[in-house]
Scaffold this motif. Structure first.
Motif, PDB file in Angstrom:
ATOM      1  N   ALA A  72     -34.162   6.625  -3.891  1.00 30.06           N
ATOM      2  CA  ALA A  72     -33.222   6.143  -4.910  1.00 30.06           C
ATOM      3  C   ALA A  72     -32.270   5.113  -4.324  1.00 30.06           C
ATOM      4  CB  ALA A  72     -32.441   7.308  -5.501  1.00 30.06           C
ATOM      5  N   MET A  73     -31.873   5.300  -3.048  1.00 26.10           N
ATOM      6  CA  MET A  73     -31.002   4.307  -2.419  1.00 26.10           C
ATOM      7  C   MET A  73     -31.732   2.972  -2.256  1.00 26.10           C
ATOM      8  SD  MET A  73     -29.203   4.129   1.315  1.00 26.10           S
ATOM      9  CE  MET A  73     -30.699   3.586   2.100  1.00 26.10           C
ATOM     10  N   VAL A  74     -32.992   3.026  -1.848  1.00 25.02           N
ATOM     11  CA  VAL A  74     -33.780   1.790  -1.720  1.00 25.02           C
ATOM     12  C   VAL A  74     -33.918   1.117  -3.078  1.00 25.02           C
ATOM     13  CG1 VAL A  74     -36.080   0.903  -1.179  1.00 25.02           C
ATOM     14  CG2 VAL A  74     -34.983   2.530   0.353  1.00 25.02           C
ATOM     15  N   ALA A  75     -34.127   1.902  -4.118  1.00 23.13           N
ATOM     16  CA  ALA A  75     -34.209   1.334  -5.471  1.00 23.13           C
ATOM     17  C   ALA A  75     -32.878   0.724  -5.881  1.00 23.13           C
ATOM     18  CB  ALA A  75     -34.638   2.401  -6.470  1.00 23.13           C
ATOM     19  N   ALA A  76     -31.771   1.377  -5.522  1.00 21.85           N
ATOM     20  CA  ALA A  76     -30.453   0.827  -5.874  1.00 21.85           C
ATOM     21  C   ALA A  76     -30.179  -0.468  -5.122  1.00 21.85           C
ATOM     22  CB  ALA A  76     -29.360   1.850  -5.569  1.00 21.85           C
ATOM     23  N   LEU A  77     -30.728  -0.604  -3.928  1.00 23.44           N
ATOM     24  CA  LEU A  77     -30.519  -1.825  -3.147  1.00 23.44           C
ATOM     25  C   LEU A  77     -31.427  -2.960  -3.605  1.00 23.44           C
ATOM     26  CD1 LEU A  77     -30.192  -0.344   0.444  1.00 23.44           C
ATOM     27  CD2 LEU A  77     -28.368  -1.227  -1.002  1.00 23.44           C
ATOM     28  N   ALA A  78     -32.643  -2.638  -4.005  1.00 25.16           N
ATOM     29  CA  ALA A  78     -33.627  -3.682  -4.264  1.00 25.16           C
ATOM     30  C   ALA A  78     -33.817  -4.025  -5.740  1.00 25.16           C
ATOM     31  CB  ALA A  78     -34.979  -3.260  -3.689  1.00 25.16           C
TER      32      ALA A  78
END
Length: 106
Positions: A72-78
């Motif tokens: 979810a953090m990677v999705a929030a960043l990308a």
């Protein structure tokens, strides 16, 4: 010969979604350490630490929560802003659930 000198369009500034996602991920470790200290400072946690016999910690569920929170953090960043805010909310929810799991098992 003609060159196409188009100027790049300015990107819309992203709100603090990226910063918040990284800050939440960085603060997860101190949160987990403080949660474990809080659990061990209770009577049940102290007895469990000294004498043993505690219920086993559900490590698979804990690591699954952290893995999905990382995704979810990677999705929030990308992701674009429309998808980044819900991904950040999911990240915060899963990190809170992981801390709650630590609080539930001494």
């Amino acid at each position: 010969m003609s060159w196409n000198h188009s100027t790049p369009q300015p990107r819309a500034p992203r709100s603090g979604t990226r910063v918040c996602a990284v800050v939440c991920a960085v603060l997860l470790l101190p949160d987990l350490v403080l949660a474990k200290i809080a659990v061990l400072s209770t009577e049940t946690g102290s007895r469990c630490l000294v004498y043993g016999g505690c219920t086993p910690f559900p490590g698979v569920a804990f690591w699954a929560l952290l893995g999905v929170a990382l995704a979810a953090m990677v999705a929030a960043l990308a992701a674009p802003e429309v998808a980044a805010k819900p991904a950040l909310a999911v990240q915060i929810l899963l990190e809170t659930m992981a801390a709650g799991l630590v609080l539930a098992y001494p």
